[in-house]
Design a protein around this motif. Sequence first.
Motif, PDB file in Angstrom:
ATOM      1  N   GLY A   4      48.968  47.606  49.047  1.00 11.76           N
ATOM      2  CA  GLY A   4      49.307  46.236  48.812  1.00 11.76           C
ATOM      3  C   GLY A   4      50.296  46.525  47.659  1.00 11.76           C
ATOM      4  O   GLY A   4      49.836  47.154  46.620  1.00 11.76           O
ATOM      5  N   VAL A  61      43.828  40.896  49.938  1.00 16.49           N
ATOM      6  CA  VAL A  61      44.334  40.099  49.378  1.00 16.49           C
ATOM      7  C   VAL A  61      43.333  39.136  49.102  1.00 16.49           C
ATOM      8  O   VAL A  61      42.534  38.554  49.938  1.00 16.49           O
ATOM      9  N   LEU A  87      52.949  40.298  45.821  1.00 10.33           N
ATOM     10  CA  LEU A  87      52.417  38.964  46.101  1.00 10.33           C
ATOM     11  C   LEU A  87      53.402  37.876  45.883  1.00 10.33           C
ATOM     12  O   LEU A  87      53.793  37.738  44.535  1.00 10.33           O
ATOM     13  N   ASP A 103      53.379  45.003  51.861  1.00  9.82           N
ATOM     14  CA  ASP A 103      52.612  46.319  52.115  1.00  9.82           C
ATOM     15  C   ASP A 103      53.804  47.195  51.817  1.00  9.82           C
ATOM     16  O   ASP A 103      54.436  47.578  52.779  1.00  9.82           O
ATOM     17  N   ILE A 147      46.866  40.982  45.112  1.00 13.71           N
ATOM     18  CA  ILE A 147      46.826  41.976  46.325  1.00 13.71           C
ATOM     19  C   ILE A 147      46.596  43.372  45.836  1.00 13.71           C
ATOM     20  O   ILE A 147      46.943  43.759  44.840  1.00 13.71           O
ATOM     21  N   ALA A 186      52.417  39.040  51.558  1.00  7.78           N
ATOM     22  CA  ALA A 186      51.739  40.083  50.927  1.00  7.78           C
ATOM     23  C   ALA A 186      52.588  41.236  51.331  1.00  7.78           C
ATOM     24  O   ALA A 186      52.553  41.659  52.615  1.00  7.78           O
ATOM     25  N   TRP A 220      53.260  37.403  56.175  1.00 12.11           N
ATOM     26  CA  TRP A 220      53.034  36.082  55.302  1.00 12.11           C
ATOM     27  C   TRP A 220      51.711  35.503  56.061  1.00 12.11           C
ATOM     28  O   TRP A 220      51.229  35.502  57.126  1.00 12.11           O
TER      29      TRP A 220
END
Length: 403
Positions: free
Chosen positions: A58, A396, A61, A78, A389, A76, A86
């Motif tokens: 992550g 999260v 955010l 990555d 995150i 989120a 999302w």
Amino acid sequence: MCARPISFHWGVAVVQYVLTMHVLSVVVIGLAFLLEVRGAEPLRIFPEYTVTTGLKMGYQLVAVDLNGDGKKDLIALDERSTELAWFENPKWERHVLAEDVPRPINVDCYDVDNDGIPECVVAMHFETNPEKSVGELMLLKSGPDVRAPWTKKEIDRVPTAHRVRWIDLKGDGKKALLLSPLVGLKARAPDYDDDTPVYLYRPGEWKRETIINNLHGIVHAIAPVQWAGKKESLLTASFLGLRLYEPSESGPWKWTEISKGDPRPCPECGSSEVRLGRIGKKRILVTIEPWHGNQVVVYLQDRKAWKRIVIEDAMVNGHALAVGDLDGDGRDEIVAGFRGKGYRLTVYKSVDDSGERWTSQVIDDGGIAAADCKIEDFDGDGKQEISCIGASTGNVKLYRVKN
């Protein structure tokens, strides 16, 4: 024979007066102490909900309403995935925002065409070495079904494209896009010795304009803020510390130095993240310093100068920073987390209106290697929540304040 009783009674009165004044002083001191302690009371913050645990690494955010229902959803990002996902508020179902987006590093959203659904811009194909970084800048737009993958349109390619932000240049609600690469084209580790530009793109034209050409080394954060009036200015956090840039109609933007940040030699220098906050009516700046650093720093304005106060110096690879009024007392709290060994998430609270003294409270010890946090009212109850995150933890989380 009569003088002695008069002297005795006078002496008793003096003793009573002294005792009374002592008791009053103890009461006043005690009240002052209780008020200070009350100002420093810990917040009751609990991990309320785990949105996901399925991330590889992550990084960012984004809290934004993606479906027009008035609730803030969560993107989120990555950085080791090829999908941008999302999570839909309130049940936090996962949807794919974009497919085939290798090494995404940053995203920001704004409703360009005023259809009620924001467009999002993502920077991807990121690497810290400009020779290896494609740095694609993609515009994402929803189709009839916001829960289906959105369409992509390439805007530009800038090696090490690292931060994207929308900014209101005139205060009229119409925004332009900013892009900051991490470093200049000639920069190489460990000193990254090259000038680093910041570019602007106007919606529709999407033509690259250079607005900042005097930053140097790592530029880790750009933050549009309302500084004076309705239009937005730009805070930058870089090897050169903190600067405030004012938009110009043409040519490079004018700037003011706020601080040089951490005074150690580069690459352990300058500033890494920056947020604008308030203690009552007083404006404060909050930073992580130096780059991916160990410190949380509060800056207090004293006329034209800024006082630098280090409130934390034990982070390892500090990266997550958010500012907001969690308990409704008119003084913003600070949420900060780090990704390195011993990772934890901490809330810092000012004990009074001076902003010079802060208490710390660990709210998650070892449960999230926080890379980014947001403070928002996610459930519509008028109270602020925290969402973060995790990097290596790949999660999260939502945290609720129950004071």
